[in-house]
Write a protein that holds these residues in place. Sequence first.
Motif, PDB file in Angstrom:
ATOM      1  N   SER A  90     -92.305  23.221   0.005  1.00  0.00           N
ATOM      2  CA  SER A  90     -91.206  22.423  -0.536  1.00  0.00           C
ATOM      3  C   SER A  90     -91.694  21.501  -1.652  1.00  0.00           C
ATOM      4  O   SER A  90     -92.759  20.901  -1.551  1.00  0.00           O
ATOM      5  N   TYR A 112     -91.917  27.740   4.221  1.00  0.00           N
ATOM      6  CA  TYR A 112     -91.492  29.033   4.725  1.00  0.00           C
ATOM      7  C   TYR A 112     -92.621  30.015   4.448  1.00  0.00           C
ATOM      8  O   TYR A 112     -93.394  29.821   3.513  1.00  0.00           O
ATOM      9  N   LYS A 159     -84.722  28.516  -4.197  1.00  0.00           N
ATOM     10  CA  LYS A 159     -84.062  27.342  -3.663  1.00  0.00           C
ATOM     11  C   LYS A 159     -83.663  27.643  -2.220  1.00  0.00           C
ATOM     12  O   LYS A 159     -82.926  28.592  -1.964  1.00  0.00           O
ATOM     13  N   LYS A 160     -84.203  26.840  -1.287  1.00  0.00           N
ATOM     14  CA  LYS A 160     -83.941  27.033   0.137  1.00  0.00           C
ATOM     15  C   LYS A 160     -83.682  25.671   0.776  1.00  0.00           C
ATOM     16  O   LYS A 160     -83.877  24.639   0.152  1.00  0.00           O
ATOM     17  N   TYR A 161     -83.278  25.695   2.030  1.00  0.00           N
ATOM     18  CA  TYR A 161     -82.942  24.473   2.753  1.00  0.00           C
ATOM     19  C   TYR A 161     -84.191  23.834   3.348  1.00  0.00           C
ATOM     20  O   TYR A 161     -84.998  24.496   3.995  1.00  0.00           O
ATOM     21  N   ASP A 162     -84.361  22.529   3.117  1.00  0.00           N
ATOM     22  CA  ASP A 162     -85.447  21.752   3.714  1.00  0.00           C
ATOM     23  C   ASP A 162     -84.831  20.838   4.774  1.00  0.00           C
ATOM     24  O   ASP A 162     -84.119  19.888   4.443  1.00  0.00           O
ATOM     25  N   ARG A 193     -82.872  17.330   4.573  1.00  0.00           N
ATOM     26  CA  ARG A 193     -81.515  17.845   4.796  1.00  0.00           C
ATOM     27  C   ARG A 193     -80.798  18.170   3.484  1.00  0.00           C
ATOM     28  O   ARG A 193     -79.658  17.797   3.266  1.00  0.00           O
ATOM     29  N   LYS A 194     -81.517  18.877   2.601  1.00  0.00           N
ATOM     30  CA  LYS A 194     -80.975  19.313   1.316  1.00  0.00           C
ATOM     31  C   LYS A 194     -81.556  20.671   0.955  1.00  0.00           C
ATOM     32  O   LYS A 194     -82.568  21.087   1.511  1.00  0.00           O
ATOM     33  N   HIS A 195     -80.937  21.321  -0.022  1.00  0.00           N
ATOM     34  CA  HIS A 195     -81.517  22.505  -0.630  1.00  0.00           C
ATOM     35  C   HIS A 195     -82.429  22.032  -1.758  1.00  0.00           C
ATOM     36  O   HIS A 195     -81.996  21.273  -2.627  1.00  0.00           O
TER      37      HIS A 195
END
Length: 55
Positions: free
Chosen positions: A13, A21, A37-40, A44-46
């Motif tokens: 991230s 990931y 772009k993925k969810y962290d 609590r955001k992309h």
Amino acid sequence: MAKAATMTVKMLSTADTGFFYVKKRNPKKQPEKMEMKKYDPVVRKHVIFKETKIK
């Protein structure tokens, strides 16, 4: 035995939370480093995740 076509990479991230990931990619078809772009869940955001080496 043949060498595997895919390699495992760590997607870290860019929000500096330490969350990552693990993905597979084929270096022959995709020679440049991955960026997605993925969810962290920590922030609590992309956010954008960039490829790093697995240590």
